[in-house]
Design a protein around this motif. Structure first.
Motif, PDB file in Angstrom:
ATOM      1  N   UNK A 267    -103.740  49.575 -13.282  1.00 24.54           N
ATOM      2  CA  UNK A 267    -102.576  48.705 -13.112  1.00 24.54           C
ATOM      3  C   UNK A 267    -102.165  48.058 -14.424  1.00 24.54           C
ATOM      4  N   UNK A 268    -103.128  47.760 -15.281  1.00 21.44           N
ATOM      5  CA  UNK A 268    -102.802  47.164 -16.569  1.00 21.44           C
ATOM      6  C   UNK A 268    -101.960  48.103 -17.426  1.00 21.44           C
ATOM      7  N   UNK A 269    -102.199  49.406 -17.324  1.00 25.35           N
ATOM      8  CA  UNK A 269    -101.342  50.355 -18.043  1.00 25.35           C
ATOM      9  C   UNK A 269     -99.927  50.342 -17.457  1.00 25.35           C
ATOM     10  N   UNK A 270     -99.826  50.160 -16.136  1.00 31.06           N
ATOM     11  CA  UNK A 270     -98.518  50.025 -15.532  1.00 31.06           C
ATOM     12  C   UNK A 270     -97.810  48.766 -16.001  1.00 31.06           C
ATOM     13  N   UNK A 271     -98.556  47.668 -16.094  1.00 31.92           N
ATOM     14  CA  UNK A 271     -97.981  46.408 -16.582  1.00 31.92           C
ATOM     15  C   UNK A 271     -97.514  46.552 -18.027  1.00 31.92           C
ATOM     16  N   UNK A 272     -98.258  47.311 -18.816  1.00 35.07           N
ATOM     17  CA  UNK A 272     -97.853  47.577 -20.200  1.00 35.07           C
ATOM     18  C   UNK A 272     -96.529  48.329 -20.239  1.00 35.07           C
ATOM     19  N   UNK A 273     -96.391  49.319 -19.358  1.00 28.59           N
ATOM     20  CA  UNK A 273     -95.146  50.085 -19.285  1.00 28.59           C
ATOM     21  C   UNK A 273     -93.978  49.186 -18.897  1.00 28.59           C
TER      22      UNK A 273
ATOM     23  N   UNK B  87    -102.779  39.817 -19.460  1.00 30.73           N
ATOM     24  CA  UNK B  87    -102.782  39.286 -20.828  1.00 30.73           C
ATOM     25  C   UNK B  87    -102.810  40.423 -21.845  1.00 30.73           C
ATOM     26  N   UNK B  88    -103.660  41.403 -21.602  1.00 30.03           N
ATOM     27  CA  UNK B  88    -103.777  42.539 -22.508  1.00 30.03           C
ATOM     28  C   UNK B  88    -102.489  43.363 -22.533  1.00 30.03           C
ATOM     29  N   UNK B  89    -101.901  43.589 -21.346  1.00 32.32           N
ATOM     30  CA  UNK B  89    -100.687  44.410 -21.258  1.00 32.32           C
ATOM     31  C   UNK B  89     -99.530  43.777 -22.019  1.00 32.32           C
ATOM     32  N   UNK B  90     -99.304  42.490 -21.821  1.00 34.97           N
ATOM     33  CA  UNK B  90     -98.191  41.826 -22.487  1.00 34.97           C
ATOM     34  C   UNK B  90     -98.419  41.771 -23.992  1.00 34.97           C
ATOM     35  N   UNK B  91     -99.638  41.469 -24.398  1.00 27.24           N
ATOM     36  CA  UNK B  91     -99.959  41.444 -25.829  1.00 27.24           C
ATOM     37  C   UNK B  91     -99.738  42.818 -26.460  1.00 27.24           C
ATOM     38  N   UNK B  92    -100.181  43.865 -25.757  1.00 29.21           N
ATOM     39  CA  UNK B  92    -100.066  45.233 -26.292  1.00 29.21           C
ATOM     40  C   UNK B  92     -98.607  45.620 -26.513  1.00 29.21           C
ATOM     41  N   UNK B  93     -97.750  45.298 -25.544  1.00 27.42           N
ATOM     42  CA  UNK B  93     -96.337  45.654 -25.676  1.00 27.42           C
ATOM     43  C   UNK B  93     -95.669  44.881 -26.813  1.00 27.42           C
ATOM     44  N   UNK B  94     -95.982  43.603 -26.912  1.00 32.40           N
ATOM     45  CA  UNK B  94     -95.395  42.785 -27.985  1.00 32.40           C
ATOM     46  C   UNK B  94     -95.855  43.292 -29.353  1.00 32.40           C
ATOM     47  N   UNK B  95     -97.133  43.586 -29.495  1.00 36.50           N
ATOM     48  CA  UNK B  95     -97.663  44.072 -30.772  1.00 36.50           C
ATOM     49  C   UNK B  95     -97.081  45.429 -31.145  1.00 36.50           C
ATOM     50  N   UNK B  96     -96.916  46.289 -30.143  1.00 41.67           N
ATOM     51  CA  UNK B  96     -96.299  47.597 -30.423  1.00 41.67           C
ATOM     52  C   UNK B  96     -94.868  47.409 -30.908  1.00 41.67           C
ATOM     53  N   UNK B  97     -94.178  46.442 -30.312  1.00 40.08           N
ATOM     54  CA  UNK B  97     -92.814  46.157 -30.746  1.00 40.08           C
ATOM     55  C   UNK B  97     -92.740  45.625 -32.158  1.00 40.08           C
TER      56      UNK B  97
ATOM     57  N   UNK C 147     -93.963  52.803 -26.928  1.00 38.50           N
ATOM     58  CA  UNK C 147     -94.609  52.721 -25.613  1.00 38.50           C
ATOM     59  C   UNK C 147     -96.003  53.332 -25.674  1.00 38.50           C
ATOM     60  N   UNK C 148     -96.117  54.487 -26.336  1.00 38.95           N
ATOM     61  CA  UNK C 148     -97.430  55.128 -26.505  1.00 38.95           C
ATOM     62  C   UNK C 148     -98.342  54.231 -27.342  1.00 38.95           C
ATOM     63  N   UNK C 149     -97.786  53.596 -28.369  1.00 44.42           N
ATOM     64  CA  UNK C 149     -98.584  52.658 -29.171  1.00 44.42           C
ATOM     65  C   UNK C 149     -99.087  51.501 -28.310  1.00 44.42           C
ATOM     66  N   UNK C 150     -98.230  51.015 -27.417  1.00 42.97           N
ATOM     67  CA  UNK C 150     -98.629  49.902 -26.543  1.00 42.97           C
ATOM     68  C   UNK C 150     -99.784  50.313 -25.630  1.00 42.97           C
ATOM     69  N   UNK C 151     -99.722  51.516 -25.064  1.00 46.83           N
ATOM     70  CA  UNK C 151    -100.828  51.990 -24.234  1.00 46.83           C
ATOM     71  C   UNK C 151    -102.104  52.124 -25.053  1.00 46.83           C
ATOM     72  N   UNK C 152    -101.978  52.548 -26.291  1.00 48.72           N
ATOM     73  CA  UNK C 152    -103.149  52.669 -27.175  1.00 48.72           C
ATOM     74  C   UNK C 152    -103.790  51.317 -27.421  1.00 48.72           C
ATOM     75  N   UNK C 153    -102.957  50.310 -27.657  1.00 48.84           N
ATOM     76  CA  UNK C 153    -103.476  48.961 -27.905  1.00 48.84           C
ATOM     77  C   UNK C 153    -104.155  48.422 -26.652  1.00 48.84           C
ATOM     78  N   UNK C 154    -103.526  48.636 -25.498  1.00 48.98           N
ATOM     79  CA  UNK C 154    -104.119  48.163 -24.247  1.00 48.98           C
ATOM     80  C   UNK C 154    -105.444  48.866 -23.968  1.00 48.98           C
ATOM     81  N   UNK C 155    -105.494  50.158 -24.237  1.00 48.05           N
ATOM     82  CA  UNK C 155    -106.728  50.920 -24.054  1.00 48.05           C
ATOM     83  C   UNK C 155    -107.853  50.343 -24.910  1.00 48.05           C
ATOM     84  N   UNK C 156    -107.491  49.779 -26.043  1.00 45.23           N
ATOM     85  CA  UNK C 156    -108.483  49.248 -26.978  1.00 45.23           C
ATOM     86  C   UNK C 156    -108.864  47.794 -26.691  1.00 45.23           C
ATOM     87  N   UNK C 157    -108.190  47.170 -25.731  1.00 43.89           N
ATOM     88  CA  UNK C 157    -108.428  45.735 -25.562  1.00 43.89           C
ATOM     89  C   UNK C 157    -108.816  45.293 -24.161  1.00 43.89           C
TER      90      UNK C 157
END
Length: 462
Positions: free
Chosen positions: A161-167, A215-225, A180-190
């Motif tokens: 679900x966290x990967x879905x939240x990242x999307x 928390x991880x999903x939102x952070x990952x998307x922002x960092x990828x951006x 988007x792929x970068x965001x999933x990578x960051x979430x996978x790592x955190x």
């Protein structure tokens, strides 16, 4: 099969107009479900502590997003964290009918918080983000055999679900396919979650687990951006997600087959009873037996529950399941929930109060339980939430009922009145309760969410 790339393309390209109306209608029900269960879960096991932690961590930061049930605003990252911590407290959230996950828990918390922070998100944009997020979570989960979800010690439902939240966050932020792929990578790592939570009856983590994923999903998307680079193939890569969690034992076909046309996000079960989905088939079967037969509960000699092996967590260890020590453990117990249904004719939010957890009539029935795991049922997705109850009375009579598609299933839905009653009852449990009139007002606005120009205006009424 380029899973990461094709999923990212789907998230990036999907527009509200591309999504079938029936999918949008299901997502509106999920949004109502989440508003209700988060608001009603404010006093759940560990939730208040998590909200307090979010308030402390915000350190007088910007009031960007609403914490439901508390009438406060926090920075978006902490509002998402706080709201997600309450999504599983009541164990009442919608569940995928085809994958063993709750695809909209952290997804909703992230989408609402980020929409408020951005300030210019329409109801259509919000619904689109929720739907692509739910779709990604369901499809990633369908690739793996659900009976192996905890085989390596990881608790997979909130991870998917966290990967879905990242999307969803990436969609709202307007990230490119590469980002988007970068965001999933960051979430996978955190982010990860341990299955040890199922082994410790005193742990609150089962209740608040979605907070970390949000928390991880939102952070990952922002960092990828912001330009942080990830990996080309976070899911299917040689050392990627499916290798780490499933030893590369997965089927890529369900991830991509019908993507964008056959929506897994529309195949949701809306729970009529506030407990683990693994209980529902047996609760339904027990209530059917009561409805069809005159049985004196004092005459019951034994009760046998038969379930797919994926439901083992609500059966073992059996002695603990017969005597749950707190609400969250009661919600993960077939002996307790079915006994409650037999004694009271239903399972409600009040079934897990301190008083009800110690109720002698219920506990005496729970003592009469045994269970059987049926691994053949794991081979058919339709059976994954099914259950069979066999009641034997002291005079040797037996009463059996087997339910495959439980109440709340897309093919056996709750009535409109049942669904609305569930929402109103949850809103009445909030730390700042909403009366029936206010709950009905919120309900009506969600039904017209695609007509709302700014989600920030909608959030004010929550």
């Amino acid at each position: 099969m380029d899973i990461s790339k094709k999923l990212a393309k789907f998230v990036y390209e999907t527009k509200f107009e591309d999504i079938p109306r029936e999918v949008v209608d299901v997502e509106k029900k999920s949004i109502l479900d989440n508003i209700g269960i988060i608001s009603g879960g404010a006093d759940g096991d560990g939730c208040r502590e998590f909200v307090e932690y979010a308030i402390e961590s915000a350190a007088s930061g910007k009031e960007e997003a609403t914490v439901l049930g508390y009438d406060i605003k926090l920075p978006a990252i902490w509002a998402a964290f706080a709201n997600a911590s309450m999504t599983m407290a009541l164990d009442f959230s919608d569940t995928s009918a085809t994958a063993t996950i709750h695809p909209n828990t952290s997804t909703f918390a992230v989408s609402l918080a980020l929409s408020e922070k951005l300030g210019n998100v329409s109801g259509k944009d919000f619904l689109t983000a929720m739907i692509v997020g739910s779709e990604v979570a369901c499809r990633l989960a369908r690739a793996a055999v659900s009976s192996r979800f905890s085989a390596k010690g990881f608790y997979m439902p909130p991870i998917f679900t966290s990967f879905g939240a990242t999307a969803a966050a990436a969609k709202l932020l307007g990230l490119t396919e590469e980002e988007i792929i970068n965001a999933w990578s960051i979430n996978l790592s955190s982010y990860t979650c341990s299955s040890e939570l199922t082994q410790n009856k005193q742990s609150s983590i089962r209740s608040i687990r979605e907070a970390f994923g949000a928390q991880s999903a939102l952070s990952a998307a922002v960092l990828a951006g912001k330009g942080i680079k990830g990996f080309k193939d976070p899911f299917e890569g040689k050392q990627g997600f499916y290798t780490a969690y499933f030893d590369n034992d997965y089927d890529p076909v369900p991830v991509l087959e019908g993507l964008g046309t056959d929506y897994e996000a529309a195949k949701l079960i809306f729970k009529p009873w506030p407990c683990c989905m693994g209980n529902h088939g047996c609760i339904n079967a027990a209530l059917n037996i009561l409805k069809e037969n005159q049985i004196n509960l004092d005459d019951i000699e034994s009760i046998l529950a038969e379930v797919p092996t994926v439901a083992m967590a609500v059966c073992e260890p059996l002695e603990d399941k017969k005597h749950p020590q707190n609400a969250i453990n009661g919600k993960y117990s077939i002996p307790f929930t079915v006994s409650s249904a037999l004694v009271h004719g239903n399972v409600t939010l009040d079934s897990f109060s301190d008083e009800r957890l110690k109720e002698e009539k219920v506990l005496r029935l729970a003592e009469k339980f045994s269970y059987k795991l049926n691994d053949e049922w794991d081979k058919n997705l339709e059976y994954k939430t099914g259950g069979k109850i066999t009641i034997t009375t002291k005079d040797g009579k037996t009463y059996e009922n087997w339910v495959i598609k439980t109440l709340g299933n897309p093919e056996n839905p709750m009535s409109a009145d049942q669904f609305k009653d569930k929402f109103v009852s949850c809103m009445g449990k909030a730390s700042h309760p909403r009366d029936e009139k206010k709950a009905n007002e919120i309900f009506a606005h969600v039904m017209d969410l695609d007509l709302i120009n700014n989600m920030s205006d909608f959030a004010k009424m929550l």
